[in-house]
Design a protein around this motif. Structure first.
Motif: not given
Length: 600
Positions: A66-75, A231-234
């Motif tokens: 019911y919920y999906v989250e994609l997060a990434c730090d390009d550092v 980045y964050l997309v959910h």
């Protein structure tokens, strides 16, 4: 965000299913090709949005997310350290760590907040990172592997949590996940340049200060810089891309007293941009103060058990407000476990104390992440959006001494209506960790610090004590080692448990004639949020204290890879009564031969 950028995002989001279909014959339309061409300009964001659209394929499985989250730090990362003016090999790196979450079940009851939430019995094929080069296809492959494992972990975790809850009743269970508004925040990606030469020269110059203090036998100056884009997309529709960074310069030093007692001190400077760090002259002066204090501590008398009034000067007051008060205003929930299983969880002291007095009636506390400066000085706690994609707003935590609310994430907390955007650290068990941003402590009744000092001596005289205790500096964030932290935890356990509180590094006996005497080897006993109710007075002088919180006990320097910049502005405070006890343990023998000279 510009109107054209907003329109592009909406168009791309609407085309997610079509874009997925475009991967197969008969081929994409002209509009789909244009959307894909725009997305290719940022392969990380494009890959996230495409894989999010493909998650609809999981609707055929027994447990539908019911919920999906994609997060990434390009550092881009730079780390350099030096001792006594000599630098160690610097480390320059680039990374794209992933944070992927899948929730199955329902917002009322899902796979998170269980001791099994992070447990997966299968094999792991994903690396937990995105490649630092390549196109959308490369990114999607890494995301696909990460999402596959996250989904399997979630399904397994839900089953184990459901089994643990059998036979356990809860009259009014809280939901596991709360609602949040949709956020669209897409700013240009940061292309940083790391000046390795400049910062290597800086740490060498700062660390060379210790050469003038032969009593200081261990010293180090470290600089860590992380600059890039988050980045964050959910699946709720939130899309976030914004520049992010933190610069931390810290120093740690140590020595031994004649009786073998290990002594240490340190300092830390934190800013969202290296250009906002303190001036070089200020850092040189602070490092010299650390070395001078350590030299004096080595010759200072050991403290004795004491109970009575204690005055914290503004800097030390800001430290204890950040460490003690700031920790407990962050809501946290006990994780689910099998009935009868002991879980190492210490509840916050403000749990269940809303609308009760926690400070004097003439004190207020506000947490404000939107300010970027305090009285002309840059703060470390400003941020535009938290790790759950929620835009934060100022929160009045304490009004006229009464606790009004707590800092929360999307994990519901009893008595607080919903998230206020304080998910600042990745947490365990599928939940984020709340932390303060810019904690502003205000007193409506104040007096000059000199008046508070006089009142301290008067209160000590009423107790027939020859001196009062003055604290100028606490060990927060802790400059000690993991071994020092372990020993402190053992002392606290022997003394009755509770949370460990940092040691007072600069604590003085103040006599009626104005004389000050530095003492060593003391720690606070039972110092919690309770004594804050009995603060007697606050100073007109206030101090800003910036630090990096990493979720470790006492925010131990360098103990965790992910940090959040925090700030506390507070006046000096006079407590009516605090208890201190001498550290009594067996100390190691000093070195058998003196150290070599530090002269170059």
């Amino acid at each position: 965000m510009s109107a054209s950028r907003r329109e592009w995002l909406r168009r791309l989001a609407a085309l997610w299913p079509a874009i997925v279909a475009a991967q197969a014959p008969p081929g994409p339309t002209a509009e789909q090709k244009k959307a894909l061409a725009d997305a290719q300009k940022d392969p990380v964001l494009a890959a996230m949005m495409l894989e999010m659209g493909r998650m609809s394929e999981l609707r055929t499985l027994p447990e539908v997310p019911y919920y999906v989250e994609l997060a990434c730090d390009d550092v881009h990362l730079l780390s350099v350290s030096a001792t006594l003016g000599a630098a160690f090999a610097p480390s320059v790196n680039r990374a794209r760590p992933l944070r992927v979450q899948v929730r199955v079940g329902s917002p009322q009851f899902d796979n998170t907040n269980s001791i099994y939430s992070d447990y997966y019995s299968g094999a792991r094929y994903d690396s937990g990172q995105l490649p630092v080069e390549g196109n959308v296809a490369h990114m999607r492959m890494a995301l696909w592997l990460a999402l596959d494992r996250a989904y399997k972990t979630a399904v397994e975790g839900l089953g184990r949590k459901s089994a643990a809850m059998r036979g356990v009743s809860s009259p009014d269970p809280l939901a596991d996940f709360g609602p949040a508004p949709v956020t669209e925040l897409v700013r240009p990606a940061l292309q940083p340049k790391l000046d390795e030469t400049r910062w290597t020269a800086m740490v060498k110059k700062l660390s060379a200060v210790y050469r003038d203090y032969p009593k200081v036998t261990i010293s180090l100056v470290e600089f860590d810089l992380s600059l890039g884009t988050s980045y964050l997309v959910h699946s709720g529709g939130t899309v976030v891309r914004h520049p992010d960074g933190i610069a931390i310069l810290r120093t740690r030093a140590g020595c031994q007293a004649a009786d073998g007692m290990a002594l240490y001190d340190g300092g830390q400077w934190v800013a969202s941009d290296p250009a906002k760090l303190a001036a070089e002259g200020g850092m040189l002066a602070e490092i010299r103060a650390v070395a001078e204090r350590l030299t004096a501590l080595a010759a200072a008398p050991a403290g004795e058990n004491d109970i009575g009034p204690v005055l914290f000067e503004p800097r030390a007051a800001a430290q204890i407000f950040g460490e003690i008060f700031g920790t407990h205003v962050c809501a946290a929930r006990r994780p689910v476990a099998e009935p009868g299983r002991n879980v190492p969880f210490v509840a916050g002291e403000f749990e269940g104390r809303l609308n009760t007095r926690v400070l004097p009636e003439w004190m207020n506390v506000t947490d404000d992440p939107l300010i970027e400066q305090w009285e002309g000085r840059p703060v470390a706690g400003h941020y535009p959006v938290d790790l759950e994609g929620v835009r934060p707003q100022p929160v009045r935590l304490v009004e006229n001494g009464e606790l009004k609310t707590l800092l929360t994430t999307r994990q519901p907390c009893r008595g607080v209506p919903g998230t206020n955007g304080r998910a600042r650290l990745p947490g365990a068990l599928g939940v984020k960790t709340a932390r303060i941003s810019n904690l502003l402590v205000e007193a409506q009744r104040t007096a000059p610090l000199a008046e508070l000092r006089k009142r301290l001596l008067e209160m000590a005289a009423q107790r027939q004590k020859p001196y009062g205790l003055l604290v100028r500096k606490m060990d927060f964030p802790s400059a000690g080692s993991l071994d020092d932290l372990r020993r402190l935890g053992q002392r606290v356990a022997r003394g009755g448990g509770g949370r460990a509180v940092s040691l007072p590094l600069g604590i003085y006996r103040v006599y009626a004639d104005g004389r000050e005497e530095l003492v060593r080897g003391l720690r606070f006993r039972g110092f919690s949020t309770r004594p804050f109710r009995d603060i007697v007075a606050a100073s007109a002088e206030r101090e800003l204290f910036n630090y990096a919180d990493n979720g470790a006990p006492l925010a131990l320097m360098g103990a965790a890879p992910y940090v959040a910049g925090c700030s506390v502005a507070a006046p000096g405070v006079l407590f009516e009564e605090l208890e201190l006890e001498a550290i009594e343990e067996e100390f190691p023998h000093p070195p058998l031969v003196p150290p070599p000279g530090t002269a170059v």
